[in-house]
Design a protein around this motif. Structure first.
Motif, PDB file in Angstrom:
ATOM      1  N   MET A   1      38.465  45.388  49.405  1.00  0.00           N
ATOM      2  CA  MET A   1      39.099  45.447  48.089  1.00  0.00           C
ATOM      3  C   MET A   1      38.074  45.103  47.014  1.00  0.00           C
ATOM      4  SD  MET A   1      42.703  43.498  48.967  1.00  0.00           S
ATOM      5  CE  MET A   1      43.410  43.651  47.342  1.00  0.00           C
ATOM      6  N   GLN A   2      37.993  45.966  46.025  1.00  0.00           N
ATOM      7  CA  GLN A   2      37.022  45.765  44.954  1.00  0.00           C
ATOM      8  C   GLN A   2      37.659  46.190  43.637  1.00  0.00           C
ATOM      9  OE1 GLN A   2      33.495  48.459  44.369  1.00  0.00           O
ATOM     10  NE2 GLN A   2      32.386  46.686  45.173  1.00  0.00           N
ATOM     11  N   ILE A   3      37.510  45.365  42.613  1.00  0.00           N
ATOM     12  CA  ILE A   3      38.111  45.670  41.320  1.00  0.00           C
ATOM     13  C   ILE A   3      37.024  45.983  40.297  1.00  0.00           C
ATOM     14  CG2 ILE A   3      40.314  44.479  41.563  1.00  0.00           C
ATOM     15  CD1 ILE A   3      39.065  41.995  40.402  1.00  0.00           C
ATOM     16  N   THR A   4      37.321  46.964  39.449  1.00  0.00           N
ATOM     17  CA  THR A   4      36.428  47.317  38.352  1.00  0.00           C
ATOM     18  C   THR A   4      37.252  47.404  37.072  1.00  0.00           C
ATOM     19  OG1 THR A   4      34.902  48.560  39.764  1.00  0.00           O
ATOM     20  CG2 THR A   4      34.856  49.053  37.413  1.00  0.00           C
ATOM     21  N   PHE A   5      36.779  46.730  36.038  1.00  0.00           N
ATOM     22  CA  PHE A   5      37.476  46.734  34.755  1.00  0.00           C
ATOM     23  C   PHE A   5      37.014  47.942  33.944  1.00  0.00           C
ATOM     24  CE2 PHE A   5      37.772  42.472  36.285  1.00  0.00           C
ATOM     25  CZ  PHE A   5      39.019  42.019  35.856  1.00  0.00           C
ATOM     26  N   LEU A   6      37.946  48.798  33.594  1.00  0.00           N
ATOM     27  CA  LEU A   6      37.642  49.988  32.807  1.00  0.00           C
ATOM     28  C   LEU A   6      38.006  49.813  31.341  1.00  0.00           C
ATOM     29  CD1 LEU A   6      38.867  52.714  35.329  1.00  0.00           C
ATOM     30  CD2 LEU A   6      36.526  51.916  34.945  1.00  0.00           C
ATOM     31  N   GLY A   7      38.717  48.735  31.017  1.00  0.00           N
ATOM     32  CA  GLY A   7      39.077  48.449  29.639  1.00  0.00           C
ATOM     33  C   GLY A   7      39.534  47.015  29.523  1.00  0.00           C
ATOM     34  N   CYS A 305      34.010  43.357  40.783  1.00  0.00           N
ATOM     35  CA  CYS A 305      34.083  42.154  41.608  1.00  0.00           C
ATOM     36  C   CYS A 305      34.760  42.467  42.936  1.00  0.00           C
ATOM     37  CB  CYS A 305      34.903  41.061  40.909  1.00  0.00           C
ATOM     38  SG  CYS A 305      34.254  40.526  39.321  1.00  0.00           S
ATOM     39  N   ASP A 306      34.223  41.898  44.005  1.00  0.00           N
ATOM     40  CA  ASP A 306      34.899  41.980  45.298  1.00  0.00           C
ATOM     41  C   ASP A 306      35.990  40.925  45.352  1.00  0.00           C
ATOM     42  OD1 ASP A 306      33.335  44.050  46.457  1.00  0.00           O
ATOM     43  OD2 ASP A 306      31.728  42.622  46.832  1.00  0.00           O
ATOM     44  N   VAL A 307      37.111  41.298  45.965  1.00  0.00           N
ATOM     45  CA  VAL A 307      38.142  40.310  46.260  1.00  0.00           C
ATOM     46  C   VAL A 307      37.762  39.687  47.588  1.00  0.00           C
ATOM     47  CG1 VAL A 307      40.599  39.897  46.602  1.00  0.00           C
ATOM     48  CG2 VAL A 307      39.855  41.682  45.017  1.00  0.00           C
ATOM     49  N   ALA A 308      37.266  38.460  47.536  1.00  0.00           N
ATOM     50  CA  ALA A 308      36.685  37.833  48.720  1.00  0.00           C
ATOM     51  C   ALA A 308      37.741  37.602  49.787  1.00  0.00           C
ATOM     52  CB  ALA A 308      36.030  36.506  48.329  1.00  0.00           C
TER      53      ALA A 308
END
Length: 312
Positions: A1-7, A305-308
């Motif tokens: 799981m990995q999150i990227t902020f687009l806004g 960010c990775d969700v650790a």
């Protein structure tokens, strides 16, 4: 799981921050799930390494424009590109379906792939073999929901050497044992898969809360989360504005993280009033939050960010 902020801006975009959108990448299944879709989100996709053809689910918190104005364009582009084969499922308020139908009708836009819209209510929103998504009502000027994504626990590491030592022949039986099943061997022995597997791998938990003022449901939703993404529109000294507009301050976000005992807080949805050159700036909001919850990050556009993984 990995999150990227687009806004990461609130209300309106700025030169460095677009309006709300967060992408959740699930590499093991080559999928992208999107949370909110503010105006310009498809342009943010073009500036990232995401492929719109990987979008499978879009979760909308509420019907304010800075969270939905990017949907019609993004969905239309997915169809016009010709590489969208799989359906896209959307989850959001009852008005979401009417909004999209009106956009398509008046713009004469036709989709070459299925678009399925699901109305959200507090509780479970979606479930498959690997994930459960649920939502709770937040406290905003119009109905708004926060989302919680829970990865299901998995069986621990399978001890191949021990299985071989027990004379268990490789093959499909290994798969059964890895799933924790009880297998009867040709010689009559019964082998419990759980005895050959390590401790369960605890699933990760991601929570997305915006737009909202401080509320108990946000704490409930964020309980024990590995990562909490929470709006922090205002600085603490502007708490009166936050209560008037039903948005959160940096300290409110930190209080939710502390009460819910999350591992990490990432703040987003910042008012443009704290841009460089103003008396208060975003570093001040970060300092306010860290005074309450030290493991706090401030999101910026394209931060990944990775969700650790949770500890066993």
């Amino acid at each position: 799981m990995q999150i990227t902020f687009l806004g990461t801006s609130s209300g309106v975009p700025t030169r460095s921050r677009n309006v709300s959108a967060v992408a959740l990448r699930l590499p093991q299944r080559a999928e992208v799930w999107l949370f909110d879709c503010g105006e310009g989100t498809q342009h943010q996709f073009l500036r990232s390494d995401f492929k719109t053809s990987q979008i499978r689910r879009i979760f909308v918190t509420h019907m304010h424009g800075d969270h939905i104005f990017g949907l019609p364009g993004l969905l239309a582009s997915c169809g016009l590109a010709g590489n969208q084969q799989q359906p896209i499922d959307l989850y959001g308020p009852p008005q979401l379906k009417d909004y999209l139908q009106a956009c398509r009708r008046y713009s004469q836009t036709h989709s070459s792939y299925p678009i399925r819209v699901h109305t959200t209510e507090p509780g479970k929103v979606y479930e498959d073999d690997d994930y459960i998504v649920s939502c709770e009502r937040l406290k905003h000027r119009i109905p708004a929901h926060g989302y919680r994504v829970v990865e299901k626990d998995r069986t621990g590491h399978f001890d191949v050497k021990r299985a071989a030592a027990l004379g268990i022949p490789p093959g499909p039986v290994y798969g059964q044992l890895k799933r924790g099943e009880v297998v009867t061997l040709p010689d009559g022995r019964k082998i419990h898969g759980a005895d050959l597997c390590g401790p369960p791998i605890i699933g990760r938990k991601l929570v997305y809360c915006t737009d909202t003022v401080f509320c108990e449901n946000a704490i409930k939703l964020a309980d024990q989360a590995d990562v909490l993404i929470h709006e922090a529109t205002f600085a603490h000294q502007d708490a009166d504005l936050a209560y008037q507009r039903l948005h959160s301050t940096s300290t409110m976000a930190a209080q939710v993280a502390l009460a819910a005992q999350v591992k990490q807080l990432i703040m987003t949805h910042f008012s443009p009033r704290y841009a460089p050159g103003n008396p208060l700036q975003l570093d001040d909001l970060l300092a306010e939050a860290k005074a309450i919850f030290p493991n706090t990050l401030m999101a910026r556009d394209f931060l990944t960010c990775d969700v650790a993984p949770a500890a066993a």
